[in-house]
Design a protein around this motif. Structure first.
Motif, short mmCIF file in Angstrom:
data_model
loop_
_atom_site.label_atom_id
_atom_site.label_comp_id
_atom_site.label_asym_id
_atom_site.label_seq_id
_atom_site.Cartn_x
_atom_site.Cartn_y
_atom_site.Cartn_z
N LEU A 110 0.83 -1.21 0.00
CA LEU A 110 0.00 0.00 0.00
C LEU A 110 0.86 1.26 0.00
O LEU A 110 0.58 2.23 -0.70
N PHE A 111 1.93 1.26 0.81
CA PHE A 111 2.78 2.44 0.93
C PHE A 111 4.15 2.24 0.28
O PHE A 111 5.08 2.99 0.54
N SER A 112 4.25 1.19 -0.54
CA SER A 112 5.51 0.97 -1.25
C SER A 112 5.59 1.92 -2.44
O SER A 112 4.59 2.45 -2.91
N THR A 116 2.55 -0.69 -8.73
CA THR A 116 1.80 -1.89 -9.07
C THR A 116 0.45 -1.86 -8.36
O THR A 116 0.35 -1.38 -7.22
N ASN A 117 -0.55 -2.38 -9.03
CA ASN A 117 -1.88 -2.42 -8.44
C ASN A 117 -1.97 -3.55 -7.42
O ASN A 117 -1.32 -4.58 -7.53
N ILE A 118 -2.79 -3.32 -6.41
CA ILE A 118 -3.06 -4.34 -5.41
C ILE A 118 -4.07 -5.32 -5.98
O ILE A 118 -5.11 -4.92 -6.52
N GLU A 119 -3.77 -6.61 -5.87
CA GLU A 119 -4.64 -7.65 -6.42
C GLU A 119 -5.06 -8.62 -5.32
O GLU A 119 -4.22 -9.15 -4.60
N TYR A 133 -7.51 2.58 -4.35
CA TYR A 133 -7.86 4.00 -4.25
C TYR A 133 -6.99 4.69 -3.19
O TYR A 133 -6.47 5.79 -3.42
N LEU A 134 -6.81 4.03 -2.03
CA LEU A 134 -5.96 4.59 -0.98
C LEU A 134 -4.51 4.71 -1.45
O LEU A 134 -3.83 5.70 -1.14
N HIS A 138 -2.47 8.11 -1.66
CA HIS A 138 -1.18 8.24 -0.96
C HIS A 138 -0.10 8.72 -1.92
O HIS A 138 0.69 9.61 -1.58
N GLU A 139 -0.05 8.15 -3.10
CA GLU A 139 0.95 8.55 -4.10
C GLU A 139 0.74 10.01 -4.50
O GLU A 139 1.71 10.76 -4.66
#
Length: 373
Positions: A110-112, A116-119, A133-134, A138-139
């Motif tokens: 999430l905070f890397s 890349t999208n979270i799957e 979305y989060l 954050h980015e």
């Protein structure tokens, strides 16, 4: 909160409902199988099996009597049901553990900084969308924070350089006044005037530097009261009289007069002060400023209009960002910290209002909308 409740309900609904369906099916099908077997054996003739293989016939008969005609048959049936029940429980817990493991692994991303999208499994699609979305927010916040820091650092460097220029000039003229005792009065007066002008410029730059530092540490707290909007705007316009007279400009205030709003008068005065100053700085020479006040849909709308160069769309979208300046050259007319409009927007939003800017080839307008009492 709502998406979390929705996610929990979906998971409980899907996982638990599947488990209940399997248990109910097991509870129905197992006894049904038992009674069907009894019915088939009682009503069927297995002579063909005896003729085919007597040994196989007697073995199967013993097994059948042990399973279905024994006093322990029901206990054996319950044991099978219980074992299958435990198996279904194990599968359900394993599935939940799989969901949790996948979620934990993806939260690490999430905070890397990897783009890349979270799957997640399709059952967790709501959570996947929310986490993505989060991650996007954050980015975006990181990028804006970095840009803001860079602009602030750049601004401080500019201010430090700009402070040095009038300070050096002041020291030079004051040194001449100190060293030359018999300097003609006319020249003394000229040097004193120049030094005074440079001191005013220095004061303005120091105020900008102070404003920059304060904006990053100060939390805006509102002290609201009933305010006559027309009277407040007239007082603010009066404060600009010397500047307007020097530039041969006027501010025309039009629209409704008896409007009362519940605001922090000092903070809101700061908003209109910044907007009027911006309108004066970026308006064409000898072109007046127009202000219009009206009530629409239980809201008061204040427009500040000036005639000047059109603001490009890409700049108009960023005009309320901290430290963003339309004029990057920092000339004496429009040079500033780039905080005026950002502060104005924050104050307006805290009052439950909105602020926007529009620009075309003819005019540029800032529109403030505030709730009525």
């Amino acid at each position: 909160m709502e998406w979390g409740i929705k996610l929990k309900n979906n998971l409980v609904k899907n996982t638990l409902s599947n488990f209940i369906i399997k248990v109910v099916a097991l509870s129905v099908l197992l006894p049904l199988f038992y009674f069907i077997m009894l019915l088939v054996v009682n009503q069927s003739d297995f002579n063909w099996l005896y003729q085919f293989s007597p040994n196989l016939y007697f073995v199967l008969l013993k097994i059948f009597k042990f399973l279905f005609l024994n006093s322990f048959s029901l206990l054996f049936l319950l044991l099978i049901w219980f074992l299958l029940f435990l198996y279904f429980v194990f599968k359900m817990l394993k599935k939940i553990d799989f969901y949790i493991t996948c979620t934990i692994e993806q939260i690490d991303h999430l905070f890397s900084k990897e783009r890349t999208n979270i799957e997640l499994p399709k059952e967790l699609s709501d959570l996947e969308n929310k986490l993505n979305y989060l991650k996007m927010c954050h980015e975006k916040n990181e990028r804006l924070a970095k840009e803001s820091t860079e602009k602030k650092d750049e601004l401080i460097i500019y201010l430090a350089h700009d402070i040095k220029t009038p300070l050096t000039s002041m020291i030079g003229y004051l040194s001449l006044l100190d060293e030359i005792d018999d300097m003609p009065k006319r020249k003394q007066k000229k040097y004193i005037k120049i030094a005074l002008e440079k001191s005013y410029k220095l004061e303005e730059l120091v105020n900008e530097l102070f404003e920059t530092a304060r904006f990053n540490s100060e939390k805006i707290i509102l002290e609201k009261e009933d305010v006559n909007l027309r009277l407040m705007l007239e007082q603010i316009i009066d404060d600009f009289y010397p500047t307007l007279k020097e530039l041969n400009k006027e501010i025309h205030l039009e629209g409704e007069k008896n409007i009362s709003i519940f605001v922090d008068s000092l903070k809101m005065a700061r908003v209109f002060n910044n907007l009027i100053k911006n309108a004066i700085n970026y308006s064409n020479k000898t072109k007046d400023i127009w202000m219009d006040v009206k009530v629409e849909n239980e809201k008061v709308v204040i427009k500040i209009i000036n005639q000047g160069n059109e603001i490009p769309k890409e700049k108009l979208n960023r005009i309320f960002e901290k430290f963003y300046r339309l004029d990057a050259s920092r000339n004496s007319k429009t040079g500033g910290s780039g905080l005026g409009l950002a502060i104005a927007k924050e104050i307006v939003l805290l009052h439950g209002g909105t602020i926007e800017a529009k620009s075309n080839k003819k005019e540029t307008s800032f529109i403030v909308t505030l709730p009525l009492n």
